[in-house]
Every structure is written in structure tokens, then in C-alpha cells.
Write a protein that holds these residues in place. Sequence first.
Motif, PDB file in Angstrom:
ATOM      1  N   ALA A 102      43.055  38.356  23.703  1.00 38.76           N
ATOM      2  CA  ALA A 102      44.007  38.065  22.630  1.00 38.76           C
ATOM      3  C   ALA A 102      43.297  38.092  21.293  1.00 38.76           C
ATOM      4  O   ALA A 102      43.826  38.617  20.296  1.00 38.76           O
ATOM      5  CB  ALA A 102      44.628  36.687  22.880  1.00 38.76           C
ATOM      6  N   ASN A 103      42.084  37.569  21.295  1.00 33.21           N
ATOM      7  CA  ASN A 103      41.313  37.567  20.053  1.00 33.21           C
ATOM      8  C   ASN A 103      41.064  38.998  19.583  1.00 33.21           C
ATOM      9  O   ASN A 103      41.222  39.322  18.394  1.00 33.21           O
ATOM     10  CB  ASN A 103      39.989  36.855  20.325  1.00 33.21           C
ATOM     11  N   GLY A 162      48.416  38.295  15.836  1.00 31.42           N
ATOM     12  CA  GLY A 162      48.367  39.744  16.015  1.00 31.42           C
ATOM     13  C   GLY A 162      49.755  40.353  15.888  1.00 31.42           C
ATOM     14  O   GLY A 162      49.935  41.414  15.269  1.00 31.42           O
ATOM     15  N   GLU A 177      46.551  33.439  18.730  1.00 29.49           N
ATOM     16  CA  GLU A 177      45.983  34.698  18.245  1.00 29.49           C
ATOM     17  C   GLU A 177      46.955  35.840  18.450  1.00 29.49           C
ATOM     18  O   GLU A 177      47.092  36.730  17.601  1.00 29.49           O
ATOM     19  CB  GLU A 177      44.671  34.965  18.975  1.00 29.49           C
ATOM     20  N   LEU A 178      47.616  35.758  19.617  1.00 31.72           N
ATOM     21  CA  LEU A 178      48.591  36.824  19.873  1.00 31.72           C
ATOM     22  C   LEU A 178      49.722  36.779  18.857  1.00 31.72           C
ATOM     23  O   LEU A 178      50.199  37.828  18.378  1.00 31.72           O
ATOM     24  CB  LEU A 178      49.155  36.691  21.281  1.00 31.72           C
ATOM     25  N   VAL A 219      42.752  41.628  20.363  1.00 26.46           N
ATOM     26  CA  VAL A 219      44.020  42.237  19.926  1.00 26.46           C
ATOM     27  C   VAL A 219      44.347  41.810  18.511  1.00 26.46           C
ATOM     28  O   VAL A 219      44.720  42.627  17.664  1.00 26.46           O
ATOM     29  CB  VAL A 219      45.147  41.819  20.900  1.00 26.46           C
ATOM     30  N   ARG A 220      44.164  40.507  18.283  1.00 26.22           N
ATOM     31  CA  ARG A 220      44.468  40.018  16.938  1.00 26.22           C
ATOM     32  C   ARG A 220      43.590  40.715  15.908  1.00 26.22           C
ATOM     33  O   ARG A 220      44.051  41.126  14.850  1.00 26.22           O
ATOM     34  CB  ARG A 220      44.224  38.516  16.894  1.00 26.22           C
ATOM     35  N   CYS A 274      54.026  47.933   6.176  1.00 26.15           N
ATOM     36  CA  CYS A 274      53.050  48.640   5.350  1.00 26.15           C
ATOM     37  C   CYS A 274      53.192  50.143   5.519  1.00 26.15           C
ATOM     38  O   CYS A 274      53.059  50.908   4.554  1.00 26.15           O
ATOM     39  CB  CYS A 274      51.634  48.223   5.712  1.00 26.15           C
ATOM     40  N   SER A 287      52.154  45.604   9.609  1.00 23.84           N
ATOM     41  CA  SER A 287      51.642  46.977   9.572  1.00 23.84           C
ATOM     42  C   SER A 287      52.790  47.984   9.573  1.00 23.84           C
ATOM     43  O   SER A 287      52.731  48.995   8.876  1.00 23.84           O
ATOM     44  CB  SER A 287      50.706  47.209  10.751  1.00 23.84           C
ATOM     45  N   CYS A 309      45.426  51.672   2.563  1.00 17.73           N
ATOM     46  CA  CYS A 309      46.101  52.946   2.337  1.00 17.73           C
ATOM     47  C   CYS A 309      47.153  52.823   1.229  1.00 17.73           C
ATOM     48  O   CYS A 309      47.256  53.659   0.320  1.00 17.73           O
ATOM     49  CB  CYS A 309      46.767  53.445   3.615  1.00 17.73           C
ATOM     50  N   ILE A 310      47.933  51.746   1.356  1.00 12.42           N
ATOM     51  CA  ILE A 310      48.989  51.542   0.360  1.00 12.42           C
ATOM     52  C   ILE A 310      48.395  51.408  -1.031  1.00 12.42           C
ATOM     53  O   ILE A 310      48.843  52.043  -1.986  1.00 12.42           O
ATOM     54  CB  ILE A 310      49.821  50.300   0.719  1.00 12.42           C
ATOM     55  N   ASP A 345      46.243  46.276   9.964  1.00 14.40           N
ATOM     56  CA  ASP A 345      46.929  45.758   8.793  1.00 14.40           C
ATOM     57  C   ASP A 345      46.127  46.054   7.543  1.00 14.40           C
ATOM     58  O   ASP A 345      46.653  46.554   6.534  1.00 14.40           O
ATOM     59  CB  ASP A 345      47.105  44.257   8.975  1.00 14.40           C
ATOM     60  N   SER A 355      44.794  31.578  22.699  1.00 13.90           N
ATOM     61  CA  SER A 355      45.145  33.005  22.816  1.00 13.90           C
ATOM     62  C   SER A 355      46.586  33.233  22.379  1.00 13.90           C
ATOM     63  O   SER A 355      46.906  34.259  21.783  1.00 13.90           O
ATOM     64  CB  SER A 355      44.935  33.483  24.243  1.00 13.90           C
ATOM     65  N   GLY A 391      47.165  54.641  -2.146  1.00 13.22           N
ATOM     66  CA  GLY A 391      48.268  55.519  -2.525  1.00 13.22           C
ATOM     67  C   GLY A 391      48.830  55.149  -3.879  1.00 13.22           C
ATOM     68  O   GLY A 391      49.070  56.020  -4.734  1.00 13.22           O
ATOM     69  N   HIS A 446      50.598  40.590  12.305  1.00 18.48           N
ATOM     70  CA  HIS A 446      49.882  41.722  11.700  1.00 18.48           C
ATOM     71  C   HIS A 446      50.573  43.021  12.039  1.00 18.48           C
ATOM     72  O   HIS A 446      50.750  43.879  11.171  1.00 18.48           O
ATOM     73  CB  HIS A 446      48.431  41.758  12.192  1.00 18.48           C
ATOM     74  N   LEU A 455      53.788  52.671   2.618  1.00 15.97           N
ATOM     75  CA  LEU A 455      52.881  53.799   2.450  1.00 15.97           C
ATOM     76  C   LEU A 455      53.665  55.106   2.353  1.00 15.97           C
ATOM     77  O   LEU A 455      53.398  55.956   1.501  1.00 15.97           O
ATOM     78  CB  LEU A 455      51.916  53.839   3.635  1.00 15.97           C
ATOM     79  N   PHE A 464      41.493  36.180  28.991  1.00 20.01           N
ATOM     80  CA  PHE A 464      42.744  36.429  28.258  1.00 20.01           C
ATOM     81  C   PHE A 464      42.612  36.031  26.804  1.00 20.01           C
ATOM     82  O   PHE A 464      43.069  36.744  25.904  1.00 20.01           O
ATOM     83  CB  PHE A 464      43.853  35.625  28.938  1.00 20.01           C
ATOM     84  N   ARG A 465      41.941  34.885  26.616  1.00 20.53           N
ATOM     85  CA  ARG A 465      41.753  34.421  25.239  1.00 20.53           C
ATOM     86  C   ARG A 465      40.937  35.444  24.445  1.00 20.53           C
ATOM     87  O   ARG A 465      41.277  35.788  23.303  1.00 20.53           O
ATOM     88  CB  ARG A 465      41.024  33.094  25.277  1.00 20.53           C
ATOM     89  N   MET A 475      46.184  49.630   6.683  1.00 24.79           N
ATOM     90  CA  MET A 475      47.461  49.973   6.061  1.00 24.79           C
ATOM     91  C   MET A 475      47.495  49.529   4.609  1.00 24.79           C
ATOM     92  O   MET A 475      47.893  50.272   3.710  1.00 24.79           O
ATOM     93  CB  MET A 475      48.605  49.285   6.835  1.00 24.79           C
ATOM     94  N   ARG A 476      47.068  48.302   4.385  1.00 28.03           N
ATOM     95  CA  ARG A 476      47.071  47.792   3.028  1.00 28.03           C
ATOM     96  C   ARG A 476      46.206  48.666   2.110  1.00 28.03           C
ATOM     97  O   ARG A 476      46.606  49.008   0.988  1.00 28.03           O
ATOM     98  CB  ARG A 476      46.538  46.358   3.011  1.00 28.03           C
ATOM     99  N   MET A 513      44.716  44.173  15.379  1.00 27.37           N
ATOM    100  CA  MET A 513      45.925  44.188  14.551  1.00 27.37           C
ATOM    101  C   MET A 513      45.574  43.925  13.099  1.00 27.37           C
ATOM    102  O   MET A 513      46.098  44.545  12.173  1.00 27.37           O
ATOM    103  CB  MET A 513      46.908  43.103  15.046  1.00 27.37           C
ATOM    104  N   TRP A 514      44.686  42.999  12.911  1.00 29.22           N
ATOM    105  CA  TRP A 514      44.283  42.652  11.541  1.00 29.22           C
ATOM    106  C   TRP A 514      43.669  43.873  10.875  1.00 29.22           C
ATOM    107  O   TRP A 514      43.982  44.195   9.722  1.00 29.22           O
ATOM    108  CB  TRP A 514      43.273  41.518  11.613  1.00 29.22           C
TER     109      TRP A 514
END
Lengths: 110, 366
Positions: free
Chosen positions: A72-73, B300, B296-297, A75-76, B310, B307, A89-90, A83, B293, A93, B303, B314, A68-69, A86-87, A79-80
Motif C-alpha cells: 500500500a505504501n 493513493g 496509505e491506500l 502504491v501510495r 490533472c 491525477s 506537466c501542467i 500526481d 495501509s 504546459g 492522488h 493538462l 500488504f502495508r 502530472m502537476r 500515485m504520489w
Amino acid sequence: MSSSVPYDPYIPAQGSEAAAPKTQDIQNQIDATVGIMKDNINKVAQRGERLESIQDKADSLAVNAQGFRRGANRVRKQMWWKDMKMRMCIILGIVILLIVIIVPIVVHFT
Amino acid sequence: MFRDRTNLYISYRRTYPHNTGQFNGNSQLDTTNPNNRFDLLGEEEEAHGLIDSSYHDEAAENGDAIEMKPLPPKFADISSEIEFLLAEIEKEVTRLNYLYKKNLLPGFNDTTEDDEKIDQMNFVITSSFQKVYNKIKNIDSIKLQYQDVLRPEDNLICDNLKKNLAAKTQDLSKKFRKLQNNYIKYLKQDDFQAPQKQNVMDEWDDSDAVNIESYSKQAMQQSSALLQEQEQTEGINDQLIQRREKEIYKIAQGVVEISTIFKELETMVIDQGTILDRIDYNLENVVVDLKQSNKELLKGQKHQKRSTKCKLILLLTLVTLTLAVIVLMKPRRTDHYYHDTPEPSKDTTPAEEPAPVEVDEPTTKN
């Protein structure tokens, strides 16, 4: 000695009779304790089985928690990355916008 | 170990004939129960160790030692008196036995007379025993009187005499006590009506026994003939001891069993302790992992939220970009075709055309 002779068959017999219950008592107590201890051993054995099952569960739980850890890592990180994208892109743009705005002006005035 | 010495002693006795006139009793005693004597000797040797040296002295002096002239004739007197008393006692005891047997037979006759007789005889016998013991004690006093005259060998003879007499009286008294005891036992078994009388008898016996016992303890120390008796009584005791030993052995076995059980328990508990430790370790790991976790979640999630923001930014930038592009593109066209007036009107009209398209875009995007 002469007096102890006639009492010999007597007193020791009494003593033995008096001592027999004592030893019997002790024997009984020992038997009882043995029974209790055997019971305890059975209980402890059951406890051991339960503890082993708990241990198995805890092991799997630990493995799952690690997974799970990691998840989660990941996923993070995802997500990063999103992010960041997106940044980027911005920023891109905005830069394009600025270029689009600035370049014609510069061209226009020159 | 002692055999050699005793044989030596016997050979001495054989080779040196005693002046038998004075020591009839002594020699008789010697011949009557030789085994007893040898035991005595062994005991004596063991106890005192003086005999050994005295015997060696005998061997050295060779003959002088065995004369024993100054030995007082009182010894013989006392011993004969004691023997007489003992014979009387024996008779009494046999009579008493007869009475006991008669009394024990079940019947409807009144036995109070017999009981009285028995009590009397008991008293007589015990008192005569007392006398005998006193006489035996007298030997000691005589010995003290003639201490200067007596040689060590005489002392020895004195001791032997005493021991033998004591042993005889012991035997007799033992018989007597046994008889009494059996009688009392029978009475207790048969008769529950007269326990008081028996108690009285017992008490009397006890009080008398204390006196006799105190002396007989002395006699026991001095006379090794009692060893045999002891052995006999120990025969009874041995059974008891063996039984007790068995019981104790059983108990010990039980205790050992319990101890093994405890050890087993110990090992089991220790094993389970290690299992528990592993469980604890695993759970701690789980906690740490879960905490990390969770962090981290949360990151996430942040983020993700960012996003979405963002995305909005955008979108807006894109809109502005397109608008800017449109704004920038238009004047060129107007530059070429129109100069002043139609500019705003034409600006609006083409702008309106792409506008719905761009308005559509955010809706679809959103």
C-alpha cells in the motif's frame, strides 16, 4: 480394659468396616477426579494443537499484513509520483503557454 | 538400656534372701512370670524414676532396706482371698464355656433353661470380678492406713502385688469376655430369632463393663502388666492400622497423582498462554498494519483522482497552447501577405484545418 478386651475384635472390626467404605469412597472420588483430569488434559492438549495452528495462521497473517502495508505504501508513493508528474506537466504546459503567448507579444511590440 | 538395672535388681534379690514367711504370694508371683516382672520394672523405672534412687538407697544401706518387718499381714490375706476368688471364677468360666458349647450345638431342644443358667453364671462371674476389683482396691486403702509405717520398698511390694493380682484378674476377665463375645457372635450368626435377648445381654454387659472399665483404667495406669495385653490387642489393632495405612497410602498416592496432573495442566496452560500472547501480538500488528495501509491506500486513491483531474487540466492547457501557438503563428503570415480584409477569413480557414486534428487528440487521449 477388661471390657475393652472382648470388644477389641469387635469395635475395630466395625470401625474398619465403617471406615472401609469411607476410604473406598475417597478412593473412588480420587479415581473419578483422576479420570476427569486426564480428560481435561486431553482437551487442553487438543486446545494447544488448535492454538498452535491458530498461531501459525496469525503469524502468516501478520507477515501478509506487513507485506500488504508495504504494498500500500508503494502504491501510495507511485500515485504520489504520478500526481507530481502530472502537476509538473501542467505547470510546464502553462509556463510554455505563457511563454508562447507573452514572447510573441513582447516581440511584436518591440 | 534397662537391662543393666534389672540385672542389678535380680542380683540384689538373689544376694538378699527375703523373709519369705510373709510374702509367699509375692515371691510366687515373681517366680511364676519373671518376664512380666521385668517388664513391670522397666515400666516403673520409666514412669516414676523413684525406683532407681530407691535401689541406689538399697545399695547404700545394704541390708537394712530389705527387712520390711512392719509390712502388715493383711496383704497376704487379701492376696490369698483374691487367688481363691480367681480360682472360683476360673471354674465358673470353664463351666460357662461348657454350657456355651452345649447351647451352640444345633438341636431342637428348648434351650431357655440353659440360657437362664448362662445368664446367671454371667452375673455370678461379673459380680465376683467386681469383688476381686474391690479387694484389689482395698490394698490401696491399707497402704494409705499404714502410710506412716511403710517404707518406699514396702510401697513397691504393695504395688507389685497389686499389679500382679490385677494382671491375673485381667487375664481371667479377658478370657471370660472373649468367651462371651464369641458366644454372642455365634448367636448372631446362627440365630436371628432372638436378637432382643442378645441386646439385653449386651446392654447388661455394657453397663457392667462401665464399672469394671473405670476401675480397670486405674489398674492399667498402675499395672504395667497390661502392656502385654495392650501389645496383644495392638496386634489386632496393628493389622487394622496397617490396613488403614495402606488405604491411606493409596489415597495419598491418588492425591499425589492428581497434584501431578494439575501441575502438568498448569504447565500446559502456561505454554498455551504464551502461544495466545504471540497470537494476540501478531493480530495487533496485523491491525496496525492494516490501518496504516488503509490510510496509505486512501491517500493513493486521492492522488489517483487528482491525477485524472490533472490529466484533464493538462489536456486543456495543451489545447490552449496549440491554439495560442496557432493564433500567434497566423498573424505573421498575414502581416507579410495581407493587411486588413482577408485576415479573419484566412484566420478561420487554417484554424479549421488543425482543429479536427486537435479535436481528435483529446478523444484518443480520453
